[in-house]
Structures are given as C-alpha cells and as structure tokens.
Write a protein that holds these residues in place. Sequence first.
Motif, PDB file in Angstrom:
ATOM      1  N   ASP A  56       0.877  -1.179   0.000  1.00 15.54           N
ATOM      2  CA  ASP A  56       0.000   0.000   0.000  1.00 15.54           C
ATOM      3  C   ASP A  56       0.912   1.225   0.000  1.00 15.54           C
ATOM      4  OD1 ASP A  56      -1.502   2.267   0.954  1.00 15.54           O
ATOM      5  OD2 ASP A  56      -3.077   0.873   1.559  1.00 15.54           O
ATOM      6  N   ILE A  57       0.906   1.979  -1.097  1.00 13.83           N
ATOM      7  CA  ILE A  57       1.868   3.071  -1.251  1.00 13.83           C
ATOM      8  C   ILE A  57       1.708   4.132  -0.168  1.00 13.83           C
ATOM      9  CG2 ILE A  57       0.424   4.433  -2.815  1.00 13.83           C
ATOM     10  CD1 ILE A  57       4.264   3.980  -3.037  1.00 13.83           C
ATOM     11  N   GLU A  58       0.492   4.339   0.317  1.00 10.53           N
ATOM     12  CA  GLU A  58       0.275   5.357   1.348  1.00 10.53           C
ATOM     13  C   GLU A  58       0.928   4.939   2.665  1.00 10.53           C
ATOM     14  OE1 GLU A  58      -3.581   7.450   3.466  1.00 10.53           O
ATOM     15  OE2 GLU A  58      -3.535   7.232   1.286  1.00 10.53           O
ATOM     16  N   ILE A  59       0.705   3.716   3.075  1.00  9.47           N
ATOM     17  CA  ILE A  59       1.318   3.208   4.309  1.00  9.47           C
ATOM     18  C   ILE A  59       2.842   3.181   4.169  1.00  9.47           C
ATOM     19  CG2 ILE A  59       1.572   1.172   5.786  1.00  9.47           C
ATOM     20  CD1 ILE A  59      -1.351   0.491   5.101  1.00  9.47           C
ATOM     21  N   ASP A  60       3.305   2.699   3.014  1.00  9.30           N
ATOM     22  CA  ASP A  60       4.744   2.513   2.831  1.00  9.30           C
ATOM     23  C   ASP A  60       5.495   3.834   2.771  1.00  9.30           C
ATOM     24  OD1 ASP A  60       4.158  -0.137   2.811  1.00  9.30           O
ATOM     25  OD2 ASP A  60       4.461  -0.436   0.660  1.00  9.30           O
ATOM     26  N   LEU A  61       4.917   4.846   2.115  1.00  7.77           N
ATOM     27  CA  LEU A  61       5.598   6.141   2.038  1.00  7.77           C
ATOM     28  C   LEU A  61       5.678   6.803   3.412  1.00  7.77           C
ATOM     29  CD1 LEU A  61       4.378   7.819  -1.291  1.00  7.77           C
ATOM     30  CD2 LEU A  61       6.713   7.181  -0.682  1.00  7.77           C
ATOM     31  N   VAL A  62       4.616   6.692   4.181  1.00  8.81           N
ATOM     32  CA  VAL A  62       4.640   7.259   5.539  1.00  8.81           C
ATOM     33  C   VAL A  62       5.780   6.639   6.344  1.00  8.81           C
ATOM     34  CG1 VAL A  62       3.411   7.371   7.727  1.00  8.81           C
ATOM     35  CG2 VAL A  62       2.199   7.895   5.613  1.00  8.81           C
ATOM     36  N   GLU A  63       5.893   5.324   6.313  1.00 11.24           N
ATOM     37  CA  GLU A  63       6.942   4.646   7.082  1.00 11.24           C
ATOM     38  C   GLU A  63       8.331   4.950   6.532  1.00 11.24           C
ATOM     39  OE1 GLU A  63       4.228   0.855   8.614  1.00 11.24           O
ATOM     40  OE2 GLU A  63       5.788   0.521   7.090  1.00 11.24           O
ATOM     41  N   LEU A  64       8.470   4.943   5.210  1.00 10.90           N
ATOM     42  CA  LEU A  64       9.777   5.188   4.606  1.00 10.90           C
ATOM     43  C   LEU A  64      10.253   6.610   4.881  1.00 10.90           C
ATOM     44  CD1 LEU A  64      11.965   3.955   2.704  1.00 10.90           C
ATOM     45  CD2 LEU A  64      10.781   5.143   0.840  1.00 10.90           C
ATOM     46  N   PHE A  65       9.394   7.592   4.679  1.00  8.27           N
ATOM     47  CA  PHE A  65       9.781   8.987   4.902  1.00  8.27           C
ATOM     48  C   PHE A  65      10.102   9.234   6.378  1.00  8.27           C
ATOM     49  CE2 PHE A  65       7.822  11.406   1.035  1.00  8.27           C
ATOM     50  CZ  PHE A  65       8.614  10.645   0.191  1.00  8.27           C
ATOM     51  N   THR A  66       9.330   8.619   7.259  1.00  5.02           N
ATOM     52  CA  THR A  66       9.595   8.783   8.689  1.00  5.02           C
ATOM     53  C   THR A  66      10.972   8.236   9.046  1.00  5.02           C
ATOM     54  OG1 THR A  66       7.226   8.608   9.186  1.00  5.02           O
ATOM     55  CG2 THR A  66       8.765   8.260  11.002  1.00  5.02           C
ATOM     56  N   ASP A  67      11.318   7.061   8.522  1.00  5.16           N
ATOM     57  CA  ASP A  67      12.626   6.473   8.805  1.00  5.16           C
ATOM     58  C   ASP A  67      13.758   7.310   8.208  1.00  5.16           C
ATOM     59  OD1 ASP A  67      11.215   4.517  10.051  1.00  5.16           O
ATOM     60  OD2 ASP A  67      11.815   2.882   8.716  1.00  5.16           O
ATOM     61  N   ALA A  68      13.554   7.837   7.000  1.00  2.30           N
ATOM     62  CA  ALA A  68      14.576   8.685   6.376  1.00  2.30           C
ATOM     63  C   ALA A  68      14.787   9.953   7.180  1.00  2.30           C
ATOM     64  CB  ALA A  68      14.168   9.020   4.944  1.00  2.30           C
TER      65      ALA A  68
END
Length: 423
Positions: free
Chosen positions: A161-173
């Motif tokens: 799910d691109i919405e869930i994944d982008l939130v997690e990826l951007f937060t980690d970055a």
Amino acid sequence: MDPVRNPYAPGAGQRPPELAGRGRELEVFDIVLERIARGRPERSLMLTGLRGVGKTVLLNTLRSQAINRLWGTGKIEARPDQSIRRPVAAALHMAIRELAPRHRAPDRIDAFLGVLKAFALRSAPTGSGTTGRGAAGTRLRDRWQPGIDVPAASGRADSGDIEIDLVELFTDAADVAADVGTGVAVFIDEMQDLGPEDVSGLCAACHELSQLGAPLIVVGAGLPHLPAVLSAAKSYSERLFRYQRIDRLDRIAADQALCAPAAREDVEYEQKALDLLYEKSGGYPYFVQAYGKATWDHAPRTPVTAADVRVAAPEAEAELAVGFFGSRFERATPAEREYMRAMAALSLVEGATATEVPDSGPRDDMDAAVSTAEIARSLGRKPASLSPARDALIKKGLIYSGERGTVAFTVPHFGRYLRTQPA
C-alpha cells in the motif's frame, strides 16, 4: 558579435546565465530550511506555472540550496502511468548516501537501506493499475534490483500500500537525517503526472511528517492545475503545502536577465531594443533566452539596437515554432488539433477584453481560460463528444483545467502559434 561568447541559454531546465526575478522564492526556501534546522514546523513546497517559466530551473536551484546546507537530496521526474515507488527509492538512496559519511552508526544506515530496498522491491497489489507487458513484463520487474548492498528488511514500508509505505519510509529517512542534525529534501518535477494513489500517498506522508516535525520535505513542481490534483487526493492538501506560483518576469527582471550576462561580455542594449525584446518575449523566461540568443548572433556590434532585434526575431520565432510549439502540436491527433484550434480562436476573443497587469506586460491569450461549453458550441458538437479529446490533451500536458468547465493552454503563446498555422 562573436557567437561563441553568446551568454544566453534557451533549453529545457537549463539554468540561464542570470536567474532574475526569483529572489523571493529563494529567500522563502532558505527560511524553510533554517526553520526545519531549528526544529520548527514547516510545510512542503509546491511550485506551479506554465511551461517555459523556469520551474525546473528553480527546482534545481532550490536543491542546490539544500545541498549547501548539507541536506540529503534526491530528485525525480514523474511520468504518467509509472509508479512512484522505484523513483522515490532511488532519490532517497541518493539522499541517504549523502548523509552516510557524517553518521556515527553505520548499522543505522544499513537498517534504513534494508527498509528502502524492501520498499523498492515491493510490487503493487494486483489490479492497482501498475502496468506491465504480460509474463515477460512481470519477470523483468522481478529481476530488477535497486543497487543496495544490504538484505531487504521485512515488516516496514513493504505492505504494498503506497500510502502506508511512504509514511513509514519517509519517517525512517527523516530519523536518519535527524541523527546528523540535518534534513532530507525530495524534489519532484512534473508532479501533476503522478497517479492518484501516489499523490494520496505523498500527501499522507507529508501530513505525518508535518505533525511529527520531522526534517523531511517534498518540493514539487507542476502545471497550474497541480493544486487541484493534490486537493482531489486529500482535501487537507490545501493547508498541507505552501504554494508558489511561478509566472512571467516583470519588466525589471526581464531586462536584468538580458543585460547582466551581456554586461559581463562588455555588451549593452539600447532602451528601445529592450522594449521590443520584452514585447516579443512577453517576459516568459524561456522566450527571453531564445530572443536574446538570436539577437546576440545577429547584432553586428554593441550597443544592441531595436533594428537588431527586428532582424533576429524571425529566427527566434522559427526555432520556437519547431522546438517549443511544433513538437507539442505534432503529438496531437487530428481531433485534438481541432479542439486546440477552437480554443485558440476563443482565447483570442477572451484575451482582447483582458486588462493590462502592472509591471508584467499586457495579458495575452495564455491568460484567458476558455469555457468547454463555448468550445463545443463553436465546433457545433455536444460537450460530451469532445471529452475524449479534452482528456487526452490534458494527459499529454498540452492543456489544463484550472476551474471546472474551463481549459487553458499549458504553453505560453501557444494560441498565437496555432492561429498562424494552416488548418
């Protein structure tokens, strides 16, 4: 004059020798970077404007500002019908590589890269609209590797799910950037071409980051209807981003764009030459460079005169007709060309009634949006029958709909060009 010394640079995304008239935008972004560095909340930034106003040049300049402040940066160009997953992964890979040498914990970098690799490799769920060419396309997709030399992580940014994944990826970055006391900036050109799911995911990620005060921002650039694209994905996008409209140059800035690089070559312009150049270019940065380049090549000596401009103008216009206008016109089908010709005729009528804008030259046909109902009436057709042509032109980036029921050209002076072409 010596063409080798010609300082002007008309080109797609090519930085002009003098970036005139954009001081306010550069100052605003500098404040954004400084506020984030101090832990203050800030919004991501969206640049909007017609073709040829210098959005890509400005986007690249803003990226240079971030790099000078030791931020991690990455840039992508959105494309229709292409998922944002892999381009964003590549951009963040570049950004983290810029930060890694200053990070004290290599394991922390490797952990993020594992998440990034999982994000990049995670294929979209069946039926999500991701395109492929049958089994061969699927096999090619499965063999693709992002060039990250760590194992893919599991359970983070890999849901599909691109919405869930982008939130997690951007937060980690953002967490990695915070470790070294800096930030990450992701620059996205042609942002209006993103698919609805990707736009929704980006909005959700930016919303989460703004609530956390995390040091990651998205800087997008797109056509004038980009705010409508974002609003259609998430209603709160109107408050989520800082919007900056990039427009034509005013008279002072246009003169500076011509005179400053010429002065460095000991060349001057007569006032009447500058008057005529502004009239010809309309203050659009790409046209300023195109007319400036042609005029330099034709002028025999300094100072450049209005007569030099008149002699050079046909060459500049011929080059624009082929490279700037013609290439776009050739992409349209006969039905789409008929639609645009009707737009051009109607926009001339609309433009003739427009008033002048102080310090920015007269409004021309580019400022006049045209009613889709009027287009249908002029062609003797029902509006519904013209929807396929209109939608295709929007998808090709030739027109846009800023308001419901209206359309306008994305390219300055395109209506003028169409009115000179044989039917």
